[in-house]
Design a protein around this motif. Structure first.
Motif, PDB file in Angstrom:
ATOM      1  N   TRP A 269      19.487  60.835  33.393  1.00  0.00           N
ATOM      2  CA  TRP A 269      18.755  62.070  33.065  1.00  0.00           C
ATOM      3  C   TRP A 269      17.388  61.766  32.465  1.00  0.00           C
ATOM      4  CZ3 TRP A 269      16.931  63.834  28.364  1.00  0.00           C
ATOM      5  CH2 TRP A 269      16.445  65.148  28.350  1.00  0.00           C
ATOM      6  N   SER A 270      17.331  60.852  31.497  1.00  0.00           N
ATOM      7  CA  SER A 270      16.059  60.567  30.829  1.00  0.00           C
ATOM      8  C   SER A 270      15.044  59.956  31.787  1.00  0.00           C
ATOM      9  CB  SER A 270      16.281  59.633  29.635  1.00  0.00           C
ATOM     10  OG  SER A 270      16.788  58.391  30.056  1.00  0.00           O
ATOM     11  N   THR A 271      15.531  59.281  32.841  1.00  0.00           N
ATOM     12  CA  THR A 271      14.627  58.684  33.819  1.00  0.00           C
ATOM     13  C   THR A 271      14.076  59.724  34.780  1.00  0.00           C
ATOM     14  OG1 THR A 271      15.797  56.576  33.697  1.00  0.00           O
ATOM     15  CG2 THR A 271      14.421  56.946  35.632  1.00  0.00           C
ATOM     16  N   VAL A 272      14.974  60.534  35.335  1.00  0.00           N
ATOM     17  CA  VAL A 272      14.568  61.530  36.333  1.00  0.00           C
ATOM     18  C   VAL A 272      13.731  62.634  35.698  1.00  0.00           C
ATOM     19  CG1 VAL A 272      15.443  63.247  37.972  1.00  0.00           C
ATOM     20  CG2 VAL A 272      16.577  61.028  37.767  1.00  0.00           C
ATOM     21  N   PHE A 273      14.050  62.986  34.457  1.00  0.00           N
ATOM     22  CA  PHE A 273      13.393  64.091  33.758  1.00  0.00           C
ATOM     23  C   PHE A 273      11.869  63.977  33.788  1.00  0.00           C
ATOM     24  CE2 PHE A 273      11.516  64.992  29.519  1.00  0.00           C
ATOM     25  CZ  PHE A 273      11.510  66.377  29.580  1.00  0.00           C
TER      26      PHE A 273
ATOM     27  N   LEU B 243      25.301  39.182  27.133  1.00  0.00           N
ATOM     28  CA  LEU B 243      24.545  38.803  28.328  1.00  0.00           C
ATOM     29  C   LEU B 243      24.701  39.834  29.436  1.00  0.00           C
ATOM     30  CD1 LEU B 243      25.234  34.948  28.439  1.00  0.00           C
ATOM     31  CD2 LEU B 243      23.102  36.102  27.817  1.00  0.00           C
ATOM     32  N   ILE B 244      25.904  40.330  29.613  1.00  0.00           N
ATOM     33  CA  ILE B 244      26.139  41.334  30.661  1.00  0.00           C
ATOM     34  C   ILE B 244      25.415  42.639  30.340  1.00  0.00           C
ATOM     35  CG2 ILE B 244      27.914  42.808  31.704  1.00  0.00           C
ATOM     36  CD1 ILE B 244      29.816  40.428  31.582  1.00  0.00           C
ATOM     37  N   VAL B 245      25.469  43.051  29.060  1.00  0.00           N
ATOM     38  CA  VAL B 245      24.778  44.284  28.657  1.00  0.00           C
ATOM     39  C   VAL B 245      23.274  44.147  28.853  1.00  0.00           C
ATOM     40  CG1 VAL B 245      24.181  45.731  26.677  1.00  0.00           C
ATOM     41  CG2 VAL B 245      26.551  45.050  27.043  1.00  0.00           C
ATOM     42  N   VAL B 246      22.710  42.986  28.474  1.00  0.00           N
ATOM     43  CA  VAL B 246      21.272  42.751  28.660  1.00  0.00           C
ATOM     44  C   VAL B 246      20.913  42.758  30.139  1.00  0.00           C
ATOM     45  CG1 VAL B 246      19.426  41.052  28.379  1.00  0.00           C
ATOM     46  CG2 VAL B 246      20.991  41.506  26.490  1.00  0.00           C
ATOM     47  N   ALA B 247      21.777  42.150  30.971  1.00  0.00           N
ATOM     48  CA  ALA B 247      21.521  42.128  32.411  1.00  0.00           C
ATOM     49  C   ALA B 247      21.536  43.544  32.991  1.00  0.00           C
ATOM     50  CB  ALA B 247      22.565  41.257  33.108  1.00  0.00           C
ATOM     51  N   ILE B 248      22.523  44.342  32.578  1.00  0.00           N
ATOM     52  CA  ILE B 248      22.596  45.731  33.062  1.00  0.00           C
ATOM     53  C   ILE B 248      21.384  46.526  32.600  1.00  0.00           C
ATOM     54  CG2 ILE B 248      23.896  47.892  32.852  1.00  0.00           C
ATOM     55  CD1 ILE B 248      26.450  46.210  32.664  1.00  0.00           C
ATOM     56  N   GLU B 249      20.982  46.289  31.348  1.00  0.00           N
ATOM     57  CA  GLU B 249      19.799  46.986  30.822  1.00  0.00           C
ATOM     58  C   GLU B 249      18.548  46.642  31.630  1.00  0.00           C
ATOM     59  OE1 GLU B 249      16.196  46.097  28.782  1.00  0.00           O
ATOM     60  OE2 GLU B 249      17.824  44.886  27.975  1.00  0.00           O
ATOM     61  N   HIS B 250      18.395  45.372  32.012  1.00  0.00           N
ATOM     62  CA  HIS B 250      17.242  44.967  32.825  1.00  0.00           C
ATOM     63  C   HIS B 250      17.299  45.592  34.214  1.00  0.00           C
ATOM     64  CE1 HIS B 250      16.319  42.133  29.663  1.00  0.00           C
ATOM     65  NE2 HIS B 250      15.280  41.661  30.332  1.00  0.00           N
ATOM     66  N   VAL B 251      18.495  45.669  34.774  1.00  0.00           N
ATOM     67  CA  VAL B 251      18.648  46.304  36.090  1.00  0.00           C
ATOM     68  C   VAL B 251      18.272  47.780  36.023  1.00  0.00           C
ATOM     69  CG1 VAL B 251      20.335  47.001  37.848  1.00  0.00           C
ATOM     70  CG2 VAL B 251      20.386  44.674  36.917  1.00  0.00           C
ATOM     71  N   LEU B 252      18.721  48.450  34.959  1.00  0.00           N
ATOM     72  CA  LEU B 252      18.405  49.878  34.812  1.00  0.00           C
ATOM     73  C   LEU B 252      16.911  50.100  34.583  1.00  0.00           C
ATOM     74  CD1 LEU B 252      21.437  51.032  32.638  1.00  0.00           C
ATOM     75  CD2 LEU B 252      20.956  51.690  35.006  1.00  0.00           C
ATOM     76  N   LEU B 253      16.280  49.220  33.808  1.00  0.00           N
ATOM     77  CA  LEU B 253      14.836  49.338  33.609  1.00  0.00           C
ATOM     78  C   LEU B 253      14.094  49.116  34.926  1.00  0.00           C
ATOM     79  CD1 LEU B 253      14.234  47.514  30.188  1.00  0.00           C
ATOM     80  CD2 LEU B 253      14.019  49.955  30.666  1.00  0.00           C
TER      81      LEU B 253
ATOM     82  N   LYS C   9      14.455  52.150  36.915  1.00  0.00           N
ATOM     83  CA  LYS C   9      13.584  53.193  36.376  1.00  0.00           C
ATOM     84  C   LYS C   9      12.153  53.041  36.908  1.00  0.00           C
ATOM     85  CE  LYS C   9      11.753  54.850  31.967  1.00  0.00           C
ATOM     86  NZ  LYS C   9      12.000  56.269  32.218  1.00  0.00           N
ATOM     87  N   PHE C  10      11.642  51.811  36.888  1.00  0.00           N
ATOM     88  CA  PHE C  10      10.276  51.583  37.355  1.00  0.00           C
ATOM     89  C   PHE C  10      10.165  51.742  38.875  1.00  0.00           C
ATOM     90  CE2 PHE C  10      10.094  49.014  33.332  1.00  0.00           C
ATOM     91  CZ  PHE C  10       9.220  49.871  32.676  1.00  0.00           C
ATOM     92  N   ILE C  11      11.208  51.348  39.594  1.00  0.00           N
ATOM     93  CA  ILE C  11      11.215  51.558  41.051  1.00  0.00           C
ATOM     94  C   ILE C  11      11.217  53.042  41.363  1.00  0.00           C
ATOM     95  CG2 ILE C  11      12.606  51.284  43.150  1.00  0.00           C
ATOM     96  CD1 ILE C  11      13.501  48.558  42.018  1.00  0.00           C
TER      97      ILE C  11
ATOM     98  N   ILE D 241       8.942  57.896  43.616  1.00  0.00           N
ATOM     99  CA  ILE D 241       8.672  59.334  43.508  1.00  0.00           C
ATOM    100  C   ILE D 241       7.180  59.531  43.260  1.00  0.00           C
ATOM    101  CG2 ILE D 241       9.149  61.455  42.230  1.00  0.00           C
ATOM    102  CD1 ILE D 241      11.850  60.340  41.486  1.00  0.00           C
ATOM    103  N   PRO D 242       6.448  60.102  44.191  1.00  0.00           N
ATOM    104  CA  PRO D 242       5.000  60.294  43.977  1.00  0.00           C
ATOM    105  C   PRO D 242       4.736  61.297  42.864  1.00  0.00           C
ATOM    106  CG  PRO D 242       5.718  61.384  45.999  1.00  0.00           C
ATOM    107  CD  PRO D 242       6.897  60.608  45.495  1.00  0.00           C
TER     108      PRO D 242
END
Length: 657
Positions: free
Chosen positions: A253-257, A593-603, A606-608, A613-614
């Protein structure tokens, strides 16, 4: 076209007033005469070519009225020429938004006859403000009657007078009929519908309309969170293992918003003609000072202040002061925790109704202290930023926003981060979040709505009583209105409004997975915020000048930064949940390590998503491209015609020779 207030008092003014200009009551007569002549003089002579008359208030027994109050207006022709000067965009016959030119006025939609009704109230007042602000000193060495008030050739006269206290204020007048219609459609009847953003923009301008557009969008965007949060709270609020799913939804939600808001903002800005509007050349702030020098861009003589001195002030004074304030904020937070532990121990020693209520007292006191500290720090931040002596208003605002955001973020959220990640106490986190959110909302409503309303009602009664005593049965609506609006509070812009929404967005995006009702509370707050802010704009504050805006400016970056922090925070909360820890009973390092990896994937996601989205919808991109193409073709045609005329004249010269 009704450009402002209609009144029948021909002895007061012979034109429709749009702007009030108030000078100090002890202003020298020669300075007043000089300023009025400059305002009335033709543009080709360096004047503003505006209409101005003095308002004479009846003598008062109990207090002296200011005799130096003037109303400013304009002819329709001057306003249309001014619309071209300020780069106003209006709707063309083909539906595109184009820069208005007087030569092509007939090609613009809604331009009928001589142009009556073509320009809105806010646009007319903005054009007059532009005319006053660009009134520049010519050969005068100083303001007449004030030998020490130096003038610099080419610099704004109005800004100079304002910085020295000769000009007290100038503001646009309310239009009673338009205000009545806007009030009725905006807040006087409760309805679950969209706000009249076009009417708000028509009356107050694009900057304020964009704020209310964002407030509306934010509120509607919170509805899915609220609908999911209610049953989640009712059935699972004690089972903190289940907040993982809500945290995942929070991340999406916070990303799409914010990405969707960019498109909504671009759509609104294009429809209002500000998306492709060029930013005007920014003049120095009224409070900017320094040794006399030359501007390398304009070549004009103006005050100059070394950037090195400003940087020294920032890094040797402002930054240490901010760090000191952050230290005090952490100290107050630790005092709060001491109070919290005392209340908890008291409850465990003697559990009853009184001690159970006592559990909430430390959080309530802390919430009140947070609001007081935010208020005091805001005053100090404004003083420091002004002392740094920034040349441009945009630079001043950026440094002020940065100072205020850093302190407010730490002051409001530090305790929640400490409880979540140091104490790891989700029960206390939920209680603290709920108490802080509810208390801050109540305080904001009292300070922003009820208190200003009560003060303004008292002020209005005093003014009405004074005007009735002075005028008796004679009705002079303009004098009464100017007297009333002169004493109203000045609206200081959308800074505090965006700051409040920024903090609410933080409460929802950072920790609402632990307290799902946060979104519900923010929705209720924003609904009341719409009505209270609308009332304040219409009846508590002076009418502000229109401020052209294509987006919400630096606040977009602030919200995006908060959404990035929300990704990290929610991933950390997921990693701390017993439900996830159960999968890694023996290795905390592997879990981290897994949480940090997931966080990097989500970030990265988010940037992708932000890239895919134009920011501007496709149909608006096409219209903007078409406008660029037409402008290029028109330029080519103009150059070709010029060369053809030059060639013809040259041939004619040789034939005659």
């Amino acid at each position: 076209m009704q450009l402002g207030l209609s009144f029948s008092d021909s002895d007061v003014s012979s034109f429709t007033p749009l702007v009030v200009l108030e000078l100090a009551d002890d202003t020298k007569a020669e300075a007043i005469t000089w300023l009025l002549n400059r305002i009335r003089d033709k543009q080709q002579n360096g004047g503003a070519e505006l209409l101005v008359n003095q308002l004479l208030f009846p003598a008062q027994d109990d207090q002296k009225s200011n005799p130096n109050v003037f109303v400013v207006g304009s002819t329709l022709q001057r306003l249309l020429n001014g619309a071209e000067d300020v780069g106003l965009f209006k709707e063309f016959q083909d539906g595109t938004m184009r820069g208005f030119t007087y030569a092509n006025r007939e090609s613009f939609k809604d331009f009928n006859g001589d142009g009556e009704g073509f320009l809105s109230d806010a646009e007319c007042q903005y054009i007059i403000k532009h005319g006053l602000d660009t009134l520049r000193a010519k050969n005068e060495q100083h303001v007449p009657g004030y030998p020490k008030l130096k003038l610099y050739p080419g610099k704004s006269v109005v800004r100079r007078l304002q910085s020295k206290g000769v000009l007290i204020q100038y503001f646009p007048l309310h239009n009673k009929e338009d205000l009545k219609r806007l009030s009725f459609s905006w807040y006087k009847k409760f309805k679950l519908s969209f706000q009249p953003l076009d009417d708000i923009r028509h009356y107050f301008g694009e900057g304020l309309a964009l704020y209310f557009g964002f407030l509306e969008y934010f509120t509607f965007a919170l509805v899915p969170m609220a609908l999911i949060g209610i049953p989640y709270y009712l059935f699972d609020w004690e089972d903190y293992d289940k907040y993982v799913l809500f945290a995942v939804f929070n991340l999406v939600w916070s990303t799409v918003f914010l990405e969707v808001w960019k498109r909504c903002s671009a759509t609104l800005a294009y429809g209002w003609g500000t998306l492709s509007r060029k930013k005007a050349f920014e003049e120095p702030r009224a409070g900017f000072h320094g040794a006399l020098g030359f501007n390398p861009v304009t070549g004009r003589e103006e005050p100059v202040y070394p950037s090195s001195k400003r940087q020294l002030r920032i890094y040797l004074v402002s930054v240490p002061f901010v760090l000191l304030c952050l230290y005090l904020s952490f100290y107050v937070m630790m005092v709060y925790f001491d109070m919290e532990f005392w209340a908890i121990n008291t409850y465990h020693e003697n559990p009853n109704i009184a001690t159970s209520i006592l559990l909430f007292v430390p959080s309530i006191i802390y919430a009140v202290v947070i609001e007081i500290m935010n208020l005091l720090y805001r005053c100090a931040a404004e003083f420091l930023t002004d002392w740094e002596n920034h040349r441009l208003e945009s630079s001043f605002q950026n440094h002020l926003v940065l100072k205020v955001l850093v302190f407010n973020f730490v002051n409001c959220f530090a305790s929640l981060f400490y409880i979540a990640f140091v104490m790891q106490n989700m029960v206390l986190l939920r209680q603290s979040l709920a108490t802080l959110l509810i208390t801050s909302q109540i305080l904001n409503q009292v300070m922003e709505a009820f208190l200003p309303y009560w003060l303004q009602r008292r002020r209005n009664k005093k003014v009405h009583k004074r005007m009735r005593r002075l005028m008796g049965d004679k009705e002079l609506p303009l004098l009464g209105q100017v007297q009333l609006e002169t004493e109203m509070n000045t609206y200081l812009g959308t800074f505090d409004d965006y700051l409040e929404q920024f903090l609410l967005f933080g409460y929802v995006s950072l920790f609402s997975c632990v307290y799902p009702l946060a979104a519900v509370l923010v929705v209720l707050n924003n609904i009341t915020e719409v009505y209270s802010d609308a009332f304040k704009m219409c009846h508590v504050f002076k009418r502000p000048f229109s401020e052209p805006a294509a987006n919400i400016g630096v606040w977009q970056l602030a919200f995006e930064t908060m959404s990035i922090i929300a990704v990290v925070t929610n991933c950390a909360l997921i990693g701390l949940s017993p439900q996830v820890k159960a999968y890694f009973p023996e290795s905390d390092t592997q879990l981290i390590l897994i949480v940090v990896a997931i966080e990097h994937v989500l970030l990265a996601f988010k940037f992708i998503l932000a890239f895919v989205i134009p920011d501007v919808p496709k149909h608006i991109q096409v219209k903007l491209a078409k406008l660029d193409f037409d402008s290029l073709e028109a330029l080519k045609k103009r150059v070709s015609t010029h060369l053809h005329i030059k060639k013809t004249n040259k041939k004619y010269f040789f034939v005659n020779f």
